[in-house]
Design an enzyme around this catalytic site. Structure first.
Site, PDB file in Angstrom:
ATOM      1  N   TYR A  91      -0.083   8.469  -3.021  1.00 20.87           N
ATOM      2  CA  TYR A  91       0.165   8.193  -4.436  1.00 20.87           C
ATOM      3  C   TYR A  91      -0.833   8.923  -5.336  1.00 20.87           C
ATOM      4  CZ  TYR A  91       3.464   4.291  -3.661  1.00 20.87           C
ATOM      5  OH  TYR A  91       4.546   3.519  -3.337  1.00 20.87           O
TER       6      TYR A  91
ATOM      7  N   CYS B   1     -10.537   3.918  -1.568  1.00 17.23           N
ATOM      8  CA  CYS B   1      -9.171   4.086  -1.069  1.00 17.23           C
ATOM      9  C   CYS B   1      -9.106   3.324   0.242  1.00 17.23           C
ATOM     10  CB  CYS B   1      -8.832   5.565  -0.844  1.00 17.23           C
ATOM     11  SG  CYS B   1      -7.212   5.837  -0.077  1.00 17.23           S
TER      12      CYS B   1
ATOM     13  N   GLU C 151      -3.482   9.614   7.402  1.00 18.12           N
ATOM     14  CA  GLU C 151      -2.068   9.366   7.691  1.00 18.12           C
ATOM     15  C   GLU C 151      -1.609  10.144   8.924  1.00 18.12           C
ATOM     16  OE1 GLU C 151       0.539   7.562   6.199  1.00 18.12           O
ATOM     17  OE2 GLU C 151      -0.902   6.451   4.981  1.00 18.12           O
TER      18      GLU C 151
ATOM     19  N   CYS D 261      -3.612  -0.781  -2.522  1.00 17.05           N
ATOM     20  CA  CYS D 261      -3.760   0.634  -2.849  1.00 17.05           C
ATOM     21  C   CYS D 261      -4.590   0.762  -4.120  1.00 17.05           C
ATOM     22  CB  CYS D 261      -2.378   1.255  -3.040  1.00 17.05           C
ATOM     23  SG  CYS D 261      -2.374   2.941  -3.680  1.00 17.05           S
TER      24      CYS D 261
ATOM     25  N   ASP E  61       0.850  -1.193   0.000  1.00 17.52           N
ATOM     26  CA  ASP E  61       0.000   0.000   0.000  1.00 17.52           C
ATOM     27  C   ASP E  61       0.882   1.238   0.000  1.00 17.52           C
ATOM     28  OD1 ASP E  61      -2.824   1.121   0.321  1.00 17.52           O
ATOM     29  OD2 ASP E  61      -1.786   2.105   1.972  1.00 17.52           O
ATOM     30  N   SER E  62       0.291   2.354  -0.370  1.00 16.45           N
ATOM     31  CA  SER E  62       1.034   3.611  -0.373  1.00 16.45           C
ATOM     32  C   SER E  62       1.322   4.114   1.032  1.00 16.45           C
ATOM     33  CB  SER E  62       0.249   4.679  -1.145  1.00 16.45           C
ATOM     34  OG  SER E  62      -0.996   4.924  -0.511  1.00 16.45           O
TER      35      SER E  62
ATOM     36  N   HIS F 289      -7.428   3.756   2.751  1.00 15.62           N
ATOM     37  CA  HIS F 289      -7.335   4.616   3.939  1.00 15.62           C
ATOM     38  C   HIS F 289      -8.725   4.949   4.496  1.00 15.62           C
ATOM     39  CE1 HIS F 289      -3.247   5.301   2.473  1.00 15.62           C
ATOM     40  NE2 HIS F 289      -2.961   5.939   3.597  1.00 15.62           N
TER      41      HIS F 289
END
Length: 281
Positions: free
Chosen positions: A41, A183, A151, A72, A9-10, A185
Site C-alpha cells: 500500500y 511497518c 512478502e 497496516c 493488513d496490506s 512487515h
C-alpha cells in the site's frame, strides 16, 4: 464476549500483530485479512489506500467482530480516525502504541522511524511523537524496498542483507537511540535490522505494542472471552493461498491454520454498511 477480533493488513505483515494478540490472549479468536493481491500500500495514493482499507473493514464487519485492529501503518495513517468515528466497535491502529513505546525507550530523545512511502509522507509518527513530547527529535526514512522483500519471503540471503543495509543507511548518519519499525512487515526482519543498527539502538516493534493495547482495552471494557471453547482463527487472503499459508504457518508457529481466499465482495469502500456473511462459510 464470544466474537472474534478483526485484524487487517496490506499483506502478511499484520501477522506480527495477530501472533502477539494470540500469545497474549490465547482464548480469543482472530479473523485476519491480508490484501496480498494489492500489496504494498505504501506507494499508492491516499484515495486508493482508503478504498482498499474500507473494503477490508466492510468485509470483516459482516462477521460481527468485536474489535478492529488496523495492522497496516499506511492504512492506519489514512483511515484510522474516520474508522473510529464511523464504526460501532473499538478501532485500534499501530502508530500511537509504537510512538509511546519509543518515547519510553529513548534516553537522548532522538528517535528514528522507518516505514513505507505512504506512512512516512503522512507524517503520522512525527506528529504523534511530537504531540506527546515536543522536545523529541524525529528522523524518518521511507524504505520502499523492504515490504517486497518480506512478502517474497527472502529474509536471509546476502542480497536481502544488502537491501536492508541500503535502506537503513540514512539512519546511520544520526545519533538515534530508538528505531520504530513503522511497518508491520518489518518485525520479520528485526534481527537483520538490529545487526545493521547495532546494539546501542533499541528496536521498537509497533505490532507488539499494539497487541498490548488490545489486551488492556479489552480487559477494561470487559470484552474478553471467558468460556472454554477452543479458538478458531481464520485467515483470509486476496492473493495466492499456498504461499500465504506457508508464511503464516511459519510466522505464527501454528500448523494447519484455516486459510481462505476472498475478493472482499468488491465492496465500494468508504462507509461501513452491514452485509450478510457466514463466519463459518
Amino acid at each position: 464476549m464470544d466474537k472474534p477480533i478483526g485484524v487487517i493488513d496490506s499483506g502478511i505483515g499484520g501477522l506480527t500483530v495477530a501472533s502477539e494478540i494470540i500469545r497474549q490472549l490465547p482464548k480469543e479468536e482472530i479473523l485476519y485479512i491480508g490484501d496480498t493481491k494489492r500489496c504494498p500500500y505504501g506507494p499508492r495514493d491516499e484515495a486508493e489506500v482508503r478504498t482498499f482499507t474500507w473494503e477490508m473493514i466492510d468485509y470483516l464487519m459482516s462477521f460481527e467482530i468485536k474489535l478492529l485492529v488496523i495492522a497496516c501503518n499506511t492504512a492506519s495513517a489514512v483511515v484510522l480516525e474516520e474508522a473510529a468515528e464511523q464504526l460501532p466497535i473499538p478501532v485500534l491502529g499501530v502508530i500511537h502504541p509504537g510512538a509511546v513505546a519509543a518515547l519510553k525507550a529513548t534516553k537522548n530523545k532522538e528517535i528514528g522511524v522507518i516505514g513505507t512511502e505512504g506512512t512516512i509522507s503522512s507524517g503520522a509518527y512525527y506528529d504523534e511523537l511530537r504531540s506527546i513530547n515536543g522536545e523529541v527529535k524525529v528522523v524518518s526514512a521511507a524504505c520502499p524496498t523492504l515490504v517486497p522483500l518480506v512478502e517474497a519471503g527472502d529474509y536471509f540471503s546476502s542480497q536481502a542483507l544488502k537491501t536492508i543495509e541500503s535502506a537503513l543507511e540514512p539512519m546511520l548518519m544520526y545519533s538515534i537511540d530508538s528505531l520504530i519499525l513503522g511497518c508491520t512487515h518489518y518485525p520479520m526482519i528485526e534481527k537483520q535490522v538490529k545487526d545493521v543498527m547495532g546494539t546501542d539502538v533499541e528496536i521498537i516493534c509497533s505490532g507488539d505494542e499494539t497487541a498490548r493495547e488490545v489486551s488492556s482495552l479489552m480487559y477494561h471494557k470487559n470484552m474478553l472471552y471467558v468460556g472454554d471453547r477452543p479458538p478458531q482463527h481464520i485467515f483470509y487472503t486476496t492473493g495466492g493461498m499456498p504461499k500465504f499459508r506457508d508464511m503464516a504457518e511459519n510466522w505464527l508457529g501454528m500448523p494447519d491454520i484455516v486459510v481462505k481466499q476472498t475478493d472482499l465482495g468488491l465492496t465500494a469502500g468508504g462507509q461501513f454498511q452491514p452485509a450478510s456473511a457466514n463466519r463459518n462459510e
